[in-house]
Design an enzyme around this catalytic site. Structure first.
Site, mmCIF file in Angstrom:
data_model
loop_
_atom_site.group_PDB
_atom_site.id
_atom_site.type_symbol
_atom_site.label_atom_id
_atom_site.label_comp_id
_atom_site.label_asym_id
_atom_site.label_seq_id
_atom_site.Cartn_x
_atom_site.Cartn_y
_atom_site.Cartn_z
ATOM 1 N N GLN A 62 59.696 59.588 111.891
ATOM 2 C CA GLN A 62 60.399 58.540 112.587
ATOM 3 C C GLN A 62 60.271 58.639 114.106
ATOM 4 O O GLN A 62 60.057 57.526 114.714
ATOM 5 C CB GLN A 62 61.741 58.620 111.941
ATOM 6 C CG GLN A 62 62.943 57.416 112.405
ATOM 7 C CD GLN A 62 64.300 57.473 111.951
ATOM 8 O OE1 GLN A 62 64.408 58.182 110.986
ATOM 9 N NE2 GLN A 62 65.131 57.250 112.810
ATOM 10 N N CYS A 94 57.179 58.852 104.792
ATOM 11 C CA CYS A 94 57.127 59.993 105.664
ATOM 12 C C CYS A 94 55.730 60.654 105.298
ATOM 13 O O CYS A 94 55.306 60.760 104.160
ATOM 14 C CB CYS A 94 58.397 60.821 105.172
ATOM 15 S SG CYS A 94 58.083 61.953 104.069
ATOM 16 N N GLU A 95 55.188 61.408 106.373
ATOM 17 C CA GLU A 95 53.808 61.773 106.300
ATOM 18 C C GLU A 95 53.966 63.214 105.611
ATOM 19 O O GLU A 95 53.028 63.850 105.293
ATOM 20 C CB GLU A 95 53.259 61.761 107.680
ATOM 21 C CG GLU A 95 53.704 62.770 108.701
ATOM 22 C CD GLU A 95 53.028 62.698 110.010
ATOM 23 O OE1 GLU A 95 52.457 61.617 110.059
ATOM 24 O OE2 GLU A 95 53.212 63.502 110.582
ATOM 25 N N HIS A 121 55.983 64.072 103.056
ATOM 26 C CA HIS A 121 56.098 63.977 101.566
ATOM 27 C C HIS A 121 55.626 62.851 100.765
ATOM 28 O O HIS A 121 55.750 62.766 99.560
ATOM 29 C CB HIS A 121 57.646 64.229 101.036
ATOM 30 C CG HIS A 121 58.359 65.435 101.900
ATOM 31 N ND1 HIS A 121 58.888 65.315 102.845
ATOM 32 C CD2 HIS A 121 58.159 66.776 101.596
ATOM 33 C CE1 HIS A 121 59.425 66.661 103.373
ATOM 34 N NE2 HIS A 121 59.091 67.356 102.259
ATOM 35 N N HIS A 135 65.798 58.927 104.577
ATOM 36 C CA HIS A 135 64.765 59.533 104.145
ATOM 37 C C HIS A 135 65.013 59.781 102.738
ATOM 38 O O HIS A 135 65.615 60.908 102.505
ATOM 39 C CB HIS A 135 64.325 60.468 105.179
ATOM 40 C CG HIS A 135 63.902 60.229 106.459
ATOM 41 N ND1 HIS A 135 62.758 60.449 106.931
ATOM 42 C CD2 HIS A 135 64.546 59.438 107.623
ATOM 43 C CE1 HIS A 135 62.796 59.776 108.125
ATOM 44 N NE2 HIS A 135 63.854 59.280 108.592
ATOM 45 N N CYS A 173 63.030 61.681 101.166
ATOM 46 C CA CYS A 173 62.612 63.193 100.924
ATOM 47 C C CYS A 173 63.760 64.027 101.127
ATOM 48 O O CYS A 173 63.782 65.155 100.753
ATOM 49 C CB CYS A 173 61.499 63.583 101.871
ATOM 50 S SG CYS A 173 61.486 63.397 103.609
HETATM 51 ZN ZN ZN Z 1 59.675 63.707 104.411
#
Ligand code: ZN
Length: 188
Positions: free
Chosen positions: A121, A80-81, A83, A149, A151
């Site tokens: 996503q 994920c961009e 975290h 995810h 995160c």
């Molecule tokens: Zn994230």
């Protein structure tokens, strides 16, 4: 397309990061970690250095029927961009060809190319749909991604079992309710 990252530069940044986090980057267990992380991150972001053209590499076959082609349970692993933590799950792709079909392994490689970048996503789902639409010259495309995810699971709300579903529909998959329903029932 982007250039290959400088592994030594990443390693030195990771060494600084470890120290700032309160670790001793020189201790035995961590001595080789910065270079390992550099190699690992380079691999996990290799999608930046790939092009759709090279990935598909002319693997298009003629087919006179224009039926729906479905490939589901395509595993995907991304970061994920927000975290830089992993998210992972499965992707289903359906499209209706107009005389040309893509090799099945190419669909999986298209997913991989977009997953191996820093992503969200929702955007990745749309990018995959656009790519299949263009490369297959399809009359319609549908993409559904279900992913977990880290995160969300490891930090923040700590919702360990939540899964996010995103979808993108283009062409006849958008305009024709029956086509969309057929796609959704085929992917289950
Ligand atoms: Zn994230």
């Amino acid at each position: 397309m982007k250039k290959e990252p400088d592994q030594r530069k990443i390693a030195s940044l990771v060494r600084e990061l470890l120290a700032e986090l309160g670790e001793d980057p020189e201790r035995d267990g961590l001595a080789k970690t910065p270079m390992r992380v550099a190699k690992s991150l380079t691999y996990l972001t290799r999608g930046y250095r790939q092009s759709l053209k090279a990935v598909v590499n002319g693997a298009k076959f003629s087919s006179d029927t224009n039926h729906m082609v479905i490939l589901k349970d395509i595993e995907l692993y991304s970061l994920c961009e927000h975290h830089m933590l992993p998210f992972y799950g499965k992707c289903a792709i359906g499209y209706i060809s107009r005389g040309k079909v893509l090799g099945v392994s190419k669909l999986a490689r298209i997913v991989d190319m977009f997953a191996r970048r820093l992503q969200i996503q929702e955007r990745m789902t749309e990018e995959i749909a656009d790519a299949v639409m263009t490369e297959a010259g399809a009359e319609g495309v549908g993409v559904v991604i279900r992913a977990k995810h880290l995160c969300m699971m490891m930090r923040g709300v700590e919702k360990q079992n939540s899964e996010m579903t995103t979808s993108a529909v283009l062409g006849t998959f958008r305009s024709d309710e029956k086509v969309r329903q057929e796609f959704l029932s085929l992917i289950g």
